[in-house]
Write a protein that holds these residues in place. Structure first.
Motif, short mmCIF file in Angstrom:
data_model
loop_
_atom_site.label_atom_id
_atom_site.label_comp_id
_atom_site.label_asym_id
_atom_site.label_seq_id
_atom_site.Cartn_x
_atom_site.Cartn_y
_atom_site.Cartn_z
N LEU A 104 -22.20 6.91 -10.74
CA LEU A 104 -21.99 5.47 -10.71
C LEU A 104 -20.51 5.12 -10.73
N ILE A 105 -19.83 5.54 -11.77
CA ILE A 105 -18.43 5.15 -11.96
C ILE A 105 -17.69 6.27 -12.69
N LEU A 106 -16.45 6.48 -12.31
CA LEU A 106 -15.52 7.35 -13.05
C LEU A 106 -14.40 6.46 -13.57
N ILE A 107 -14.12 6.55 -14.85
CA ILE A 107 -13.02 5.78 -15.44
C ILE A 107 -12.06 6.75 -16.10
N ARG A 108 -10.78 6.57 -15.81
CA ARG A 108 -9.77 7.48 -16.33
C ARG A 108 -9.30 7.01 -17.70
N SER A 109 -8.70 7.92 -18.44
CA SER A 109 -8.33 7.63 -19.82
C SER A 109 -7.29 6.53 -19.94
N ASN A 110 -6.54 6.30 -18.85
CA ASN A 110 -5.53 5.23 -18.91
C ASN A 110 -6.07 3.89 -18.38
N GLU A 111 -7.36 3.84 -18.11
CA GLU A 111 -7.99 2.60 -17.67
C GLU A 111 -8.85 2.03 -18.79
N ARG A 112 -8.95 0.73 -18.85
CA ARG A 112 -9.73 0.09 -19.92
C ARG A 112 -11.03 -0.48 -19.40
N GLU A 113 -11.05 -0.83 -18.11
CA GLU A 113 -12.25 -1.46 -17.56
C GLU A 113 -12.32 -1.17 -16.07
N LYS A 114 -13.56 -1.04 -15.58
CA LYS A 114 -13.75 -0.81 -14.16
C LYS A 114 -15.04 -1.47 -13.73
N HIS A 115 -15.04 -2.02 -12.51
CA HIS A 115 -16.21 -2.72 -12.00
C HIS A 115 -16.69 -2.07 -10.71
N SER A 116 -18.00 -2.13 -10.52
CA SER A 116 -18.59 -1.72 -9.24
C SER A 116 -19.85 -2.53 -9.05
N GLY A 117 -19.79 -3.56 -8.21
CA GLY A 117 -20.95 -4.42 -8.00
C GLY A 117 -21.39 -5.07 -9.30
N ARG A 118 -22.63 -4.83 -9.70
CA ARG A 118 -23.16 -5.42 -10.95
C ARG A 118 -22.86 -4.54 -12.17
N LEU A 119 -22.09 -3.50 -11.99
CA LEU A 119 -21.78 -2.59 -13.09
C LEU A 119 -20.38 -2.86 -13.61
N ARG A 120 -20.27 -2.83 -14.94
CA ARG A 120 -18.96 -2.91 -15.56
C ARG A 120 -18.89 -1.84 -16.64
N VAL A 121 -17.85 -1.02 -16.57
CA VAL A 121 -17.63 0.03 -17.55
C VAL A 121 -16.35 -0.26 -18.31
N THR A 122 -16.42 -0.10 -19.62
CA THR A 122 -15.21 -0.22 -20.44
C THR A 122 -14.98 1.11 -21.15
N LEU A 123 -13.74 1.35 -21.49
CA LEU A 123 -13.36 2.58 -22.19
C LEU A 123 -12.38 2.24 -23.28
N ASP A 124 -12.67 2.68 -24.49
CA ASP A 124 -11.78 2.50 -25.63
C ASP A 124 -11.46 3.88 -26.18
N THR A 125 -10.32 4.43 -25.79
CA THR A 125 -9.99 5.80 -26.20
C THR A 125 -9.66 5.88 -27.69
N SER A 126 -9.22 4.77 -28.28
CA SER A 126 -8.92 4.80 -29.72
C SER A 126 -10.20 4.95 -30.53
N LYS A 127 -11.30 4.42 -30.01
CA LYS A 127 -12.59 4.53 -30.70
C LYS A 127 -13.45 5.64 -30.09
N LYS A 128 -12.92 6.28 -29.05
CA LYS A 128 -13.69 7.33 -28.36
C LYS A 128 -15.07 6.79 -27.97
N SER A 129 -15.06 5.68 -27.26
CA SER A 129 -16.32 5.09 -26.85
C SER A 129 -16.20 4.40 -25.51
N SER A 130 -17.32 4.27 -24.85
CA SER A 130 -17.41 3.60 -23.55
C SER A 130 -18.71 2.80 -23.52
N SER A 131 -18.72 1.79 -22.69
CA SER A 131 -19.96 1.03 -22.51
C SER A 131 -20.20 0.78 -21.03
N LEU A 132 -21.46 0.73 -20.68
CA LEU A 132 -21.89 0.41 -19.32
C LEU A 132 -22.72 -0.86 -19.39
N LEU A 133 -22.28 -1.87 -18.66
CA LEU A 133 -22.99 -3.14 -18.60
C LEU A 133 -23.57 -3.31 -17.21
#
Lengths: 111, 114
Positions: free
Chosen positions: A46-75
């Motif tokens: 679906l999506i690849l997000i790099r460690s220096n990115e915080r958010e990425k979109h693809s159509g109806r998908l949104r991915v966030t990455l918080d490296t300080s919390k070591k967590s990601s979310s897929l909306l």
């Protein structure tokens, strides 16, 4: 050993609602990826997000990455019945050749 | 079509049989992978081949033997398997290392060991 862990393990919502899935991981990463798997099929990227990115979109998908919390979310917004599938996060924290997957979130969209 | 083809789609074998799983990719990728997917467990990476050389062997029992004759084909030879080896075996490929590029998966071989 398991790197990513998805939460919740299962999610059931009505068509048209938004679905949010979370992923936590343990070690530092360069990239984090999300995949979808329909029953009895292979995984689809679906999506690849790099460690220096915080958010990425693809159509109806949104991915966030918080490296300080070591967590990601897929909306997934405005969900559809066809979004019913298992969703996995995967991280490269254990080496460039190794992509380690979590156990996945089973998403069911009710019509 | 995913660009990665696995055959057979289903396989039932006895514990004393010898069989092989086949994977073929026409994407021009340099790396190929075998993953095992069991019920209620995360995907387990079994083997990684990069430019036809095995670069990763994840402590897999010797009853599983991979072979990569060229960059487009990958085999998994099976012999004297155990019932707990029943699972979905997924092949994948990527242009470069898995951490830096997406994996393209086949639809898997559903293996049942009786």
């Amino acid at each position: 050993s398991q790197q990513g862990e998805e939460d919740p393990q299962a999610l059931s919502i009505q068509e048209g609602e938004n679905a949010t899935m979370n992923c936590s991981y343990k070690t530092s990463i360069n990239n984090l990826q999300w995949y979808r798997q329909n029953s009895g099929r292979g995984l689809v990227h679906l999506i690849l997000i790099r460690s220096n990115e915080r958010e990425k979109h693809s159509g109806r998908l949104r991915v966030t990455l918080d490296t300080s919390k070591k967590s990601s979310s897929l909306l997934i917004t405005a969900s559809r019945a066809a979004d019913t599938a298992s969703y996995f996060c995967a991280t490269d924290g254990q080496g460039a050749q190794k992509l380690v997957f979590g156990q996945g979130t089973r998403l069911t969209i009710n019509p | 079509e995913t660009g990665v083809t696995q055959t057979p789609r289903h396989l039932v074998m006895g514990m004393t049989n010898k069989k092989s799983l086949k994977c073929e990719q026409h994407l021009g990728h340099n790396a190929m992978y075998w993953y095992k997917q069991s019920a209620k467990k995360p995907l387990e990476l079994m083997f990684v081949y990069s430019l036809e050389e095995r670069v990763e062997n994840n402590s897999v029992p010797s009853r599983f033997s991979p072979e990569c004759p060229n960059s487009s084909h990958l085999f998994l030879h099976l012999h004297t398997l155990q019932p707990e080896d029943s699972a979905l075996y997924l092949c994948a490929s990527s242009p470069q290392g898995a951490g830096n590029s997406p994996l393209h998966f086949g639809n898997g071989t559903r293996l049942t060991v009786t």
